[in-house]
Scaffold this active site. Structure first.
Site, PDB file in Angstrom:
ATOM      1  CG  HIS A  76      -1.945   1.055   1.457  1.00 39.35           C
ATOM      2  ND1 HIS A  76      -3.159   1.528   1.997  1.00 39.35           N
ATOM      3  CD2 HIS A  76      -1.885   2.400   1.026  1.00 39.35           C
ATOM      4  CE1 HIS A  76      -3.899   1.903   1.836  1.00 39.35           C
ATOM      5  NE2 HIS A  76      -3.151   3.153   1.355  1.00 39.35           N
ATOM      6  CG  HIS A  78      -1.448   6.399  -1.782  1.00 34.71           C
ATOM      7  ND1 HIS A  78      -2.569   6.442  -2.542  1.00 34.71           N
ATOM      8  CD2 HIS A  78      -1.296   6.357  -0.787  1.00 34.71           C
ATOM      9  CE1 HIS A  78      -3.184   5.904  -1.645  1.00 34.71           C
ATOM     10  NE2 HIS A  78      -3.052   5.648  -0.421  1.00 34.71           N
ATOM     11  CG  LEU A  79       4.812   5.382  -5.292  1.00 36.43           C
ATOM     12  CD1 LEU A  79       5.979   4.442  -6.532  1.00 36.43           C
ATOM     13  CD2 LEU A  79       5.426   5.588  -4.524  1.00 36.43           C
ATOM     14  NE  ARG A  80       0.291  11.048  -3.193  1.00 38.17           N
ATOM     15  CZ  ARG A  80      -0.753  10.858  -2.043  1.00 38.17           C
ATOM     16  NH1 ARG A  80      -1.764   9.663  -3.186  1.00 38.17           N
ATOM     17  NH2 ARG A  80      -1.144  11.221  -1.505  1.00 38.17           N
ATOM     18  CG  ASP A 170      -6.144   3.375  -0.304  1.00 34.23           C
ATOM     19  OD1 ASP A 170      -6.561   3.225   1.180  1.00 34.23           O
ATOM     20  OD2 ASP A 170      -4.855   4.179  -0.533  1.00 34.23           O
ATOM     21  CG  HIS A 197     -10.008   4.034   1.954  1.00 36.79           C
ATOM     22  ND1 HIS A 197      -8.997   4.576   2.246  1.00 36.79           N
ATOM     23  CD2 HIS A 197     -11.148   4.769   2.747  1.00 36.79           C
ATOM     24  CE1 HIS A 197      -9.578   6.353   3.364  1.00 36.79           C
ATOM     25  NE2 HIS A 197     -10.852   5.811   3.416  1.00 36.79           N
ATOM     26  CG  ASP A 323      -2.288   4.956   4.070  1.00 42.14           C
ATOM     27  OD1 ASP A 323      -2.464   5.176   2.443  1.00 42.14           O
ATOM     28  OD2 ASP A 323      -2.781   5.119   4.176  1.00 42.14           O
ATOM     29  N   PRO A 341      -5.481  13.887   3.740  1.00 48.89           N
ATOM     30  CG  PRO A 341      -7.238  13.082   3.905  1.00 48.89           C
ATOM     31  CD  PRO A 341      -6.461  15.030   3.489  1.00 48.89           C
ATOM     32  N   GLY A 342      -2.554  12.389   4.963  1.00 45.61           N
ATOM     33  CA  GLY A 342      -1.639  10.766   4.543  1.00 45.61           C
ATOM     34  C   GLY A 342      -0.268  11.524   4.990  1.00 45.61           C
TER      35      GLY A 342
HETATM   36  C1  NCD Z   1      -3.914   8.394   1.362  1.00 46.47           C
HETATM   37  C2  NCD Z   1      -3.752   9.474  -0.054  1.00 46.47           C
HETATM   38  O1  NCD Z   1      -3.697  10.745   0.195  1.00 46.47           O
HETATM   39  O2  NCD Z   1      -4.078   8.953  -0.861  1.00 46.47           O
HETATM   40  N1  NCD Z   1      -4.401   8.950   2.454  1.00 46.47           N
HETATM   41  C3  NCD Z   1      -4.407   8.672   3.431  1.00 46.47           C
HETATM   42  O3  NCD Z   1      -4.513   9.540   4.531  1.00 46.47           O
HETATM   43  N2  NCD Z   1      -4.318   7.698   4.063  1.00 46.47           N
HETATM   44  C4  NCD Z   1      -5.396   7.582   1.051  1.00 46.47           C
HETATM   45  C5  NCD Z   1      -5.950   7.124   1.297  1.00 46.47           C
HETATM   46  O4  NCD Z   1      -5.425   5.574   1.714  1.00 46.47           O
HETATM   47  O5  NCD Z   1      -6.693   6.857   2.090  1.00 46.47           O
HETATM   48 ZN    ZN Z   2      -7.349   4.267   2.699  1.00 49.36          ZN
END
Ligand code: NCD
Ligand code: ZN
Length: 446
Positions: A76, A78-80, A170, A197, A323, A341-342
């Site tokens: 899990h 997120h490499l954007r 997600d 998610h 994550d 968030p993240g």
């Molecule tokens: C994640 C994101 O920024 O893409 N953010 C997060 O707060 N975890 C998305 C996700 O995993 O729900």
């Molecule tokens: Zn998530």
């Protein structure tokens, strides 16, 4: 129609040539130091006297007594890329992964455009291979555009050159129960994994923090536990009745643990991950109003964190996943309510897990190998990763410095990621990744 998920997917073998000698490492932190020889991507010999063949051109990685683990697998991140290359790219994210000890990551589909078609998944996979620091497996979205209305073509993505083996919306939850039922039926037929998610968005409208005494006192709108648990419960029943393998992303509450424990006892094919931040941080951090502590699901209470730790130790929670979620300062250094968030996670996860579990003697390095490499590879049915450290196995390896010199302090600006949103700024940890090898080739050495 074949849905055989070959490994490596198309194009991954080109770099698996050459000879590497890793000296003085302790597999799983056990026994006396040994040398490990990797030839053409495969472990060729392990032993105290093992040396490289005289005629070979050899890359030497000095272990200095480091713990040797199978390359870490993160299911899990997120490499954007595509779409938000200003915050992370496959190249910078791969570098962070290699520095964090990872040899394979699964990058989520909440990109721009959404990874909802084979061509996008293939582009992500190919870029990861060109970068060459870590296998970057694209996760396909469950619904087109993450809109929660129409299923994507799981089969086409599974059979594409990217061999997509996990599907997830997600970032958002698959809210529509009928759509989720159809997804479960579709996934069961293809034997691909659905990762949820779990968030009832009606219960989290405007929420920015865990619903509890801290948020109440600080005047922050709360995200109740039931918003996660109600979806986890629904999905367990769908998996029970329609047969797909379901995975709970970033489990964060004691109640979720209870549900997963119950489901496993019933023989339901459910697995779950916990993030390092939910295992190490609580909503006490919100006192700072620092946007770097905003995350979905939110940091919970001490009681939840303790239950998550025990559940990871006893196997109810299967694995750790970071994550890793980069966000720029313009989205983090703002009022808490407005922060996105993240949190970053790739370069700090092993250190956090070691600090929480290995240092206090709750677990050993074999267990770390299980929760950060073997289980994620099993859950995703990823061949060639999470394998034993043994002759004939792929040389995907991580060296961990556990010496007295290993202690380090996290500074966001020193991380390989494009953004600096670590929740551990200024915090010190006593172990550190020393080197990472992908199919025998060093992708990072300190
Ligand atoms: C994640 C994101 O920024 O893409 N953010 C997060 O707060 N975890 C998305 C996700 O995993 O729900
Ligand atoms: Zn998530």
């Amino acid at each position: 129609m074949s849905t055989e998920l070959a490994y490596p997917p198309t194009g991954a073998t080109a770099d698996a040539t050459g000879t590497t000698l890793v000296t003085g490492v302790r597999p799983y932190g056990e026994g006396e130091p040994v040398n490990v020889l990797a030839v053409d991507g495969v472990i060729a010999a392990i032993g105290a006297d093992v040396d490289a063949p005289a005629d070979a051109e050899v890359t030497v990685v000095e272990g200095d007594g480091a713990v040797l683990l199978p390359g870490l697998v993160d299911m899990h991140v997120h490499l954007r890329e595509p779409g938000r290359e200003d915050t992370e790219t496959i190249a910078t994210g791969s570098e962070a992964a290699a520095r964090g000890g990872f040899t394979a990551v699964f990058t989520m589909a909440n990109t721009l455009p959404t990874t909802d078609q084979p061509i996008i998944a293939e582009a992500v996979w190919a870029k990861g291979q060109t970068t060459g620091l870590c296998d970057v497996h694209p996760v396909g979205s469950i619904s087109k555009g993450l809109a929660g209305e129409t299923l994507t073509e799981f089969g086409m993505m599974a059979r594409s050159d990217a061999r997509v083996r996990m599907f997830s919306d997600d970032g958002v939850c698959v809210t529509d129960s009928l759509l989720m039922r159809r997804a479960v039926e579709y996934a069961a037929g293809l034997d691909v994994l659905l990762a949820q998610h779990a968030e009832d968005h009606r219960l989290t409208e405007g929420a920015v923090a865990h619903e509890g005494p801290t948020a109440a006192r600080l005047g922050l709108r709360g995200w109740p536990r039931v918003a996660e648990e109600s979806i986890v419960a629904r999905d367990i029943m769908l998996a029970r009745d329609y047969g797909a393998r379901i995975h709970v992303c970033h489990a964060s509450t004691a109640g979720t643990v209870e549900l997963i424990r119950w489901a496993k006892e019933q023989g339901v094919a459910v697995t779950a991950e916990a993030t390092p931040h939910h295992l190490w941080l609580t909503d006490a951090k919100l006192e700072t109003f620092d946007g770097n502590y905003r995350v979905n699901p939110p940091l919970r209470e001490d009681s939840d964190m303790m239950v998550l730790r025990d559940a990871l130790l006893d196997g109810t929670i299967d694995c750790v996943a970071t994550d890793h979620a980069p966000h720029g300062a313009e989205d983090k250094c703002v009022e808490f309510d407005h922060a996105k968030p993240g949190m970053l996670g790739l370069e700090t996860s092993l250190a956090v897990v070691a600090e929480a579990f290995v240092r206090p003697g709750l677990a050993d390095w074999r267990w770390v190998a299980k929760v950060m490499s073997e289980r994620p590879a099993e859950i995703t049915k990823l061949p060639g990763q999470g394998r034993p450290i043994a002759v004939g196995e792929p040389a995907n390896l991580t060296l961990v410095d556990v010496s007295e010199d290993a202690t380090w302090t996290v500074h966001g600006e020193e991380l390989a990621s494009k953004t600096e949103n670590t929740p551990y700024e200024g915090e010190s940890f006593s172990t550190r990744v020393a080197a990472t090898l992908l199919r025998g080739r060093p992708t990072f050495t300190r």
